[in-house]
Design an enzyme around this catalytic site. Structure first.
Site, PDB file in Angstrom:
ATOM      1  N   LYS A  47     -87.653 -80.091  16.294  1.00  8.42           N
ATOM      2  CA  LYS A  47     -87.670 -81.145  17.302  1.00  8.42           C
ATOM      3  C   LYS A  47     -88.707 -80.835  18.383  1.00  8.42           C
ATOM      4  O   LYS A  47     -88.827 -79.685  18.830  1.00  8.42           O
ATOM      5  CB  LYS A  47     -86.281 -81.278  17.934  1.00  8.42           C
ATOM      6  CG  LYS A  47     -86.150 -82.441  18.919  1.00  8.42           C
ATOM      7  CD  LYS A  47     -84.714 -82.548  19.416  1.00  8.42           C
ATOM      8  CE  LYS A  47     -84.548 -83.715  20.377  1.00  8.42           C
ATOM      9  NZ  LYS A  47     -83.163 -83.864  20.859  1.00  8.42           N
ATOM     10  N   SER A  97     -81.643 -88.448  20.642  1.00 12.49           N
ATOM     11  CA  SER A  97     -83.055 -88.163  20.776  1.00 12.49           C
ATOM     12  C   SER A  97     -83.646 -87.387  19.605  1.00 12.49           C
ATOM     13  O   SER A  97     -84.854 -87.217  19.517  1.00 12.49           O
ATOM     14  CB  SER A  97     -83.305 -87.386  22.074  1.00 12.49           C
ATOM     15  OG  SER A  97     -82.648 -86.136  22.072  1.00 12.49           O
ATOM     16  N   SER A 131     -77.351 -86.671  20.983  1.00 13.62           N
ATOM     17  CA  SER A 131     -78.686 -86.738  20.388  1.00 13.62           C
ATOM     18  C   SER A 131     -78.821 -86.129  19.003  1.00 13.62           C
ATOM     19  O   SER A 131     -79.859 -86.280  18.374  1.00 13.62           O
ATOM     20  CB  SER A 131     -79.707 -86.085  21.326  1.00 13.62           C
ATOM     21  OG  SER A 131     -79.882 -86.855  22.485  1.00 13.62           O
TER      22      SER A 131
END
Length: 463
Positions: free
Chosen positions: A84, A159, A183
């Site tokens: 990420k 996210s 997320s």
């Protein structure tokens, strides 16, 4: 590229691990397979912000040499992984989803990246994220929004949206994510994969850079994967005490992979369709409730839970937004105006949180912990829908959910089940459990006691 079955791109990481160890598949070939698929497919999905092809192939060559030399190999040896883009990577661009950091090259890895690379994983690149993780969808000002592989007109969620899309599209074998309000679980639900938010402190949040000292009540790193066992293996690697993170748990790390095979007969489960306050799309409620009742067939006791939350969003958001202001508030005055609309809103809201507001939020957090602890006196696991809706259009947030206006607004009102678990610091996962009438995935939310990822993993694997 050597001849290789393209279907291996969708194989569980645990299967790839065995194929690599037995020399049936080369780390070089499997890495090339993923890179070729990224090059061919990701221009439509935008799951990656940066692809590290040269680094990946060099690491794959080293991994191949280690296999052939009979060296001792790590638990992720030769397995391609996506990272990420909120997680710092030494020498590799890390934007945090922000124009303000579009050219940032960190000098050190964060703790999660340190651990996955030390375990032998091969980094394919950095996955798309909304700015600073401040949204449950996946748009930012760096480029196109990350799209959902089930329907590219829909959002991947956020996210960790790029992470989830990279898994479901066969653009990575494993993915790291983070979860400050849902997320990991939001994109897991929207994309039909598995994701688990560990107990707060289970995984080090050391970022790799010197940062402002601030209490971290909500954010935790974790895995997104095709299978529950893959998540257990990755969670095993990234868990454990780290003295660079004051919130890191000192407790012995459980054997997560063994937990996957544990029986669940006789477990007590409490189902809640709304946590006593949430508006939920009727189809999502129907699909997830049917999924919850499957556990009765597996000889668990499933009852309606009496959980009723009040003011859950406001409590969480005061804690969450104030941290955003502490770390990124200086960008409000940046003359280049790099912030997205949602990041500016969240940071500005954080700037308004007073000391008394914060103290009340911490007190409300204590009350919520007590509420959930009371439920766990009656149940071993709590179940709910993961999300109030399925994945929506990339350019239109839900304006109404089951006839109600989303609170506090359409951009934040579709995640009423995830952020309370961040507030209390417990562990929770999202299991893919079906589809709505438009063919979009629905997730079942599996919530465990503080420190009890083992039962969450066992229940998830049994489903």
């Amino acid at each position: 590229m050597s001849s290789i079955d393209e279907n291996l791109a969708f194989s569980p990481a645990t299967e790839l691990r065995e194929l690599i160890l037995t020399r049936e598949v080369s780390p070089i070939d499997i890495t090339r397979l993923y890179l070729e698929r990224i090059n061919r497919l990701d221009p439509q999905l935008h799951s990656y912000l940066t692809v590290t092809s040269e680094i990946a192939l060099e690491d794959a060559r080293k991994a191949e040499q280690a296999v052939m030399a009979g060296e001792e190999l790590g638990p992720l040896h030769g397995i391609p992984i996506s990272i990420k883009d909120l997680q710092m990577t030494k020498g590799v661009r890390t934007t945090g989803g922000s124009l303000a950091y579009k050219d940032r090259i960190p000098e050190a890895d964060c703790a999660v990246v340190e651990r996955v690379l030390a375990a032998g994983a091969i980094m394919l690149g950095k996955t798309n994220s909304p700015e600073f993780g401040l949204l449950g969808a996946n748009e930012n000002r760096l480029g196109e929004p990350c799209r959902n592989p089930w329907n590219p007109e829909r959002t991947s969620g956020g996210s960790s949206g790029g992470a989830a899309a990279s898994i479901v599209a066969g653009l990575s074998s494993l993915a790291t994510g983070g979860d400050g309000g849902g997320s990991i679980r939001i994109p897991a639900s929207f994309n039909g994969i598995y994701g688990i938010k560990p107990t707060q402190g289970r995984v080090s949040n050391y970022s790799g850079v010197n940062s402002i000292s601030a209490a971290n009540y909500t954010s935790q790193q974790g895995p997104l994967t095709r299978t529950v066992r893959d998540s257990a293996v990755l969670l095993q690697v990234i868990s454990g005490y780290d003295n660079r993170d004051p919130g890191s748990l000192r407790a012995t790390v459980p054997d997560f992979e063994s937990a996957v095979d544990r029986g669940i007969e006789g477990l007590r489960m409490g189902w809640s369709s709304d946590f006593g306050y949430a508006s939920v799309d009727p189809e999502v409620k129907e699909v997830s409730e049917k999924a919850a009742m499957v556990f009765a067939e597996l000889r668990c006791d499933v009852d309606d839970a009496g959980l009723k939350l009040d003011g859950a969003f406001d409590t969480w958001f005061k804690l969450f937004s104030l941290n955003a202001y502490l770390t990124q508030g200086h960008l409000l005055e940046d003359p280049d105006d790099p912030l997205s609309w949602y990041a500016r809103w969240a940071i500005e809201e954080g700037s308004k949180v007073t000391g008394s507001d914060y103290a009340r939020a911490v007190g409300e957090r204590d009350r919520m912990i007590q509420q959930f602890a009371d439920e766990f006196e009656k149940y071993d696991i709590l179940l709910s829908p993961t999300m109030a809706v399925t994945a929506f259009s990339t350019d239109q947030y839900p304006q109404e959910i089951d006839g109600q206006d989303p609170y506090p607004n359409p951009a934040w009102g579709f995640l009423p089940f995830t952020h309370p678990i961040n507030t209390i610091g417990f562990t929770a996962a999202s299991i893919p459990c079906g589809f709505d009438s438009e063919g979009m995935p629905v997730g079942l939310h599996v919530i465990g006691r503080h420190g009890d990822e083992e039962t969450v993993l066992a229940v998830s694997a049994a489903f």
